[in-house]
Motif scaffolding. Sequence first.
Motif, PDB file in Angstrom:
ATOM      1  N   ASP A   1       0.813  -1.210   0.000  1.00 29.60           N
ATOM      2  CA  ASP A   1       0.000   0.000   0.000  1.00 29.60           C
ATOM      3  C   ASP A   1       0.848   1.263   0.000  1.00 29.60           C
ATOM      4  O   ASP A   1       0.444   2.283  -0.574  1.00 29.60           O
ATOM      5  CB  ASP A   1      -0.943  -0.014   1.204  1.00 29.60           C
ATOM      6  CG  ASP A   1      -2.015  -1.082   1.066  1.00 29.60           C
ATOM      7  OD1 ASP A   1      -2.370  -1.416  -0.079  1.00 29.60           O
ATOM      8  OD2 ASP A   1      -2.487  -1.595   2.092  1.00 29.60           O
TER       9      ASP A   1
ATOM     10  N   ALA B   1       0.158   3.789  -2.936  1.00 27.29           N
ATOM     11  CA  ALA B   1      -0.248   5.171  -2.634  1.00 27.29           C
ATOM     12  C   ALA B   1       0.711   6.172  -3.268  1.00 27.29           C
ATOM     13  O   ALA B   1       0.298   7.254  -3.707  1.00 27.29           O
ATOM     14  CB  ALA B   1      -0.293   5.377  -1.121  1.00 27.29           C
ATOM     15  N   ARG B   2       1.991   5.821  -3.330  1.00 27.68           N
ATOM     16  CA  ARG B   2       2.972   6.715  -3.953  1.00 27.68           C
ATOM     17  C   ARG B   2       2.797   6.759  -5.467  1.00 27.68           C
ATOM     18  O   ARG B   2       3.056   7.787  -6.098  1.00 27.68           O
ATOM     19  CB  ARG B   2       4.386   6.249  -3.608  1.00 27.68           C
ATOM     20  CG  ARG B   2       4.752   6.462  -2.144  1.00 27.68           C
ATOM     21  CD  ARG B   2       6.126   5.896  -1.823  1.00 27.68           C
ATOM     22  NE  ARG B   2       6.523   6.196  -0.444  1.00 27.68           N
ATOM     23  CZ  ARG B   2       7.676   5.841   0.093  1.00 27.68           C
ATOM     24  NH1 ARG B   2       8.572   5.171  -0.644  1.00 27.68           N
ATOM     25  NH2 ARG B   2       7.961   6.151   1.353  1.00 27.68           N
TER      26      ARG B   2
ATOM     27  N   THR C   1      -3.093  10.445  -5.907  1.00 26.66           N
ATOM     28  CA  THR C   1      -3.100  10.893  -4.515  1.00 26.66           C
ATOM     29  C   THR C   1      -3.275   9.673  -3.613  1.00 26.66           C
ATOM     30  O   THR C   1      -3.817   8.642  -4.036  1.00 26.66           O
ATOM     31  CB  THR C   1      -4.255  11.875  -4.219  1.00 26.66           C
ATOM     32  OG1 THR C   1      -5.510  11.194  -4.389  1.00 26.66           O
ATOM     33  CG2 THR C   1      -4.186  13.096  -5.119  1.00 26.66           C
ATOM     34  N   ALA C   2      -2.848   9.811  -2.361  1.00 25.49           N
ATOM     35  CA  ALA C   2      -3.057   8.733  -1.395  1.00 25.49           C
ATOM     36  C   ALA C   2      -4.538   8.506  -1.159  1.00 25.49           C
ATOM     37  O   ALA C   2      -4.984   7.359  -0.947  1.00 25.49           O
ATOM     38  CB  ALA C   2      -2.354   9.073  -0.073  1.00 25.49           C
TER      39      ALA C   2
ATOM     40  N   TYR D   1      -6.026   6.223  -3.873  1.00 29.69           N
ATOM     41  CA  TYR D   1      -5.661   4.822  -3.642  1.00 29.69           C
ATOM     42  C   TYR D   1      -6.455   4.246  -2.490  1.00 29.69           C
ATOM     43  O   TYR D   1      -7.006   3.144  -2.587  1.00 29.69           O
ATOM     44  CB  TYR D   1      -4.165   4.721  -3.348  1.00 29.69           C
ATOM     45  CG  TYR D   1      -3.694   3.296  -3.140  1.00 29.69           C
ATOM     46  CD1 TYR D   1      -3.298   2.515  -4.223  1.00 29.69           C
ATOM     47  CD2 TYR D   1      -3.660   2.733  -1.871  1.00 29.69           C
ATOM     48  CE1 TYR D   1      -2.887   1.200  -4.040  1.00 29.69           C
ATOM     49  CE2 TYR D   1      -3.257   1.430  -1.675  1.00 29.69           C
ATOM     50  CZ  TYR D   1      -2.870   0.666  -2.767  1.00 29.69           C
ATOM     51  OH  TYR D   1      -2.468  -0.644  -2.577  1.00 29.69           O
TER      52      TYR D   1
ATOM     53  N   TRP E   1      -6.166   5.245   6.192  1.00 27.42           N
ATOM     54  CA  TRP E   1      -5.971   6.332   5.238  1.00 27.42           C
ATOM     55  C   TRP E   1      -4.846   7.244   5.711  1.00 27.42           C
ATOM     56  O   TRP E   1      -3.985   7.651   4.933  1.00 27.42           O
ATOM     57  CB  TRP E   1      -7.252   7.150   5.065  1.00 27.42           C
ATOM     58  CG  TRP E   1      -7.002   8.373   4.227  1.00 27.42           C
ATOM     59  CD1 TRP E   1      -6.964   8.447   2.862  1.00 27.42           C
ATOM     60  CD2 TRP E   1      -6.696   9.696   4.703  1.00 27.42           C
ATOM     61  NE1 TRP E   1      -6.651   9.742   2.455  1.00 27.42           N
ATOM     62  CE2 TRP E   1      -6.484  10.514   3.567  1.00 27.42           C
ATOM     63  CE3 TRP E   1      -6.589  10.266   5.973  1.00 27.42           C
ATOM     64  CZ2 TRP E   1      -6.174  11.876   3.675  1.00 27.42           C
ATOM     65  CZ3 TRP E   1      -6.271  11.625   6.091  1.00 27.42           C
ATOM     66  CH2 TRP E   1      -6.078  12.407   4.945  1.00 27.42           C
TER      67      TRP E   1
ATOM     68  N   MET F   1      -1.485   5.573   5.041  1.00 26.32           N
ATOM     69  CA  MET F   1      -1.079   5.608   3.632  1.00 26.32           C
ATOM     70  C   MET F   1      -0.666   7.016   3.213  1.00 26.32           C
ATOM     71  O   MET F   1       0.297   7.199   2.465  1.00 26.32           O
ATOM     72  CB  MET F   1      -2.198   5.069   2.744  1.00 26.32           C
ATOM     73  CG  MET F   1      -2.309   3.558   2.781  1.00 26.32           C
ATOM     74  SD  MET F   1      -3.506   2.889   1.602  1.00 26.32           S
ATOM     75  CE  MET F   1      -5.023   3.140   2.507  1.00 26.32           C
ATOM     76  N   TRP F   2      -1.389   8.016   3.702  1.00 24.89           N
ATOM     77  CA  TRP F   2      -0.995   9.402   3.424  1.00 24.89           C
ATOM     78  C   TRP F   2       0.398   9.674   3.991  1.00 24.89           C
ATOM     79  O   TRP F   2       1.239  10.282   3.331  1.00 24.89           O
ATOM     80  CB  TRP F   2      -2.030  10.343   4.046  1.00 24.89           C
ATOM     81  CG  TRP F   2      -1.580  11.761   4.114  1.00 24.89           C
ATOM     82  CD1 TRP F   2      -1.591  12.677   3.107  1.00 24.89           C
ATOM     83  CD2 TRP F   2      -1.030  12.441   5.264  1.00 24.89           C
ATOM     84  NE1 TRP F   2      -1.083  13.882   3.552  1.00 24.89           N
ATOM     85  CE2 TRP F   2      -0.733  13.762   4.870  1.00 24.89           C
ATOM     86  CE3 TRP F   2      -0.776  12.053   6.579  1.00 24.89           C
ATOM     87  CZ2 TRP F   2      -0.182  14.696   5.750  1.00 24.89           C
ATOM     88  CZ3 TRP F   2      -0.223  12.973   7.457  1.00 24.89           C
ATOM     89  CH2 TRP F   2       0.060  14.283   7.031  1.00 24.89           C
TER      90      TRP F   2
ATOM     91  N   THR G   1       3.452   8.543   2.019  1.00 24.28           N
ATOM     92  CA  THR G   1       3.867   9.345   0.866  1.00 24.28           C
ATOM     93  C   THR G   1       4.730  10.523   1.287  1.00 24.28           C
ATOM     94  O   THR G   1       5.251  11.251   0.435  1.00 24.28           O
ATOM     95  CB  THR G   1       2.632   9.867   0.091  1.00 24.28           C
ATOM     96  OG1 THR G   1       1.902  10.786   0.917  1.00 24.28           O
ATOM     97  CG2 THR G   1       1.733   8.718  -0.323  1.00 24.28           C
TER      98      THR G   1
END
Length: 281
Positions: free
Chosen positions: A163, A167-168, A172-173, A176, A223, A226-227, A230
């Motif tokens: 993930d 996400a990268r 955008t994260a 994804y 979320w 994952m953000w 990045t």
Amino acid sequence: MTLSVFLAVLGAAAMHAVWNALIKIRLDRFLSISLMTIGMGVAATPAMLVVDFPQREVWTWIVLSTAIHTLYRLFLIRAYETGDLAQAYPLARGAAPLLTTIGGILLIKEFPPQVAIAGIVLLSAGTLLMSLRGGRKVGVFDRRSVGFALITSVCVAGYTLTDGSGARLASTASSYAVWLFVTDALWTLALCLYLRGSRVLAAMLPEWKTGIVTGLLGAASYWIAMWAMTRAPIASVAALRETSILFAMMISVFALRETATLWRAAAAMFIVAGVVALRLG
């Protein structure tokens, strides 16, 4: 890692521990964790209207992640069925940061700073110590619970690297995350119907409020993770997220009435030291 990312991941860790505790106390953990996953998809559905549709190459990561998450949930359920929260949860999560760090170095050539690596080791040591001395009997494991928990940790490392990479790669994260949650929810519902039949819907319906709560917590927590991936090394974010162990310990003691020991306090000190190192790194 910036202060905003650091604090966001700590908040995500608290939410992660809460939904794990909610899964622990349900009679049918398979239905409970499946309902949570479906709840994540429901929570993410409105956002489909405002995020980008993933590119073709991003879908590869989403499908792979869905498969790994399925294995993760199945083994997590079995770990909870054979061990208590204070032991199964830390062991399931404790080895994952080290595995993620090794995987990140070998697979995506990402090397965290040396101070961050020290923090990852300290945090992992704390979580594993809590497992070794945190169960129903000090220093005693249920072998089945250990096996299931360790396999779960491999799955955690697998979906974390998957993930983080997805996400990268995505626009955008958020894009994804939203499409992952919806895809995972649809697959989980199909799996439930296949394994349990249509009666599964009648069984889940009375618990829809729990599904919404755990779904919202799970979606928000992951979320954020994952953000964060990045904006910081994946291994560092994964390790910091394991501060959920501290929150799980408090839940296990104060809500589930499991025993508090000096060993747990010592393990908590290792975890806090790891958190400080990660912040400095």
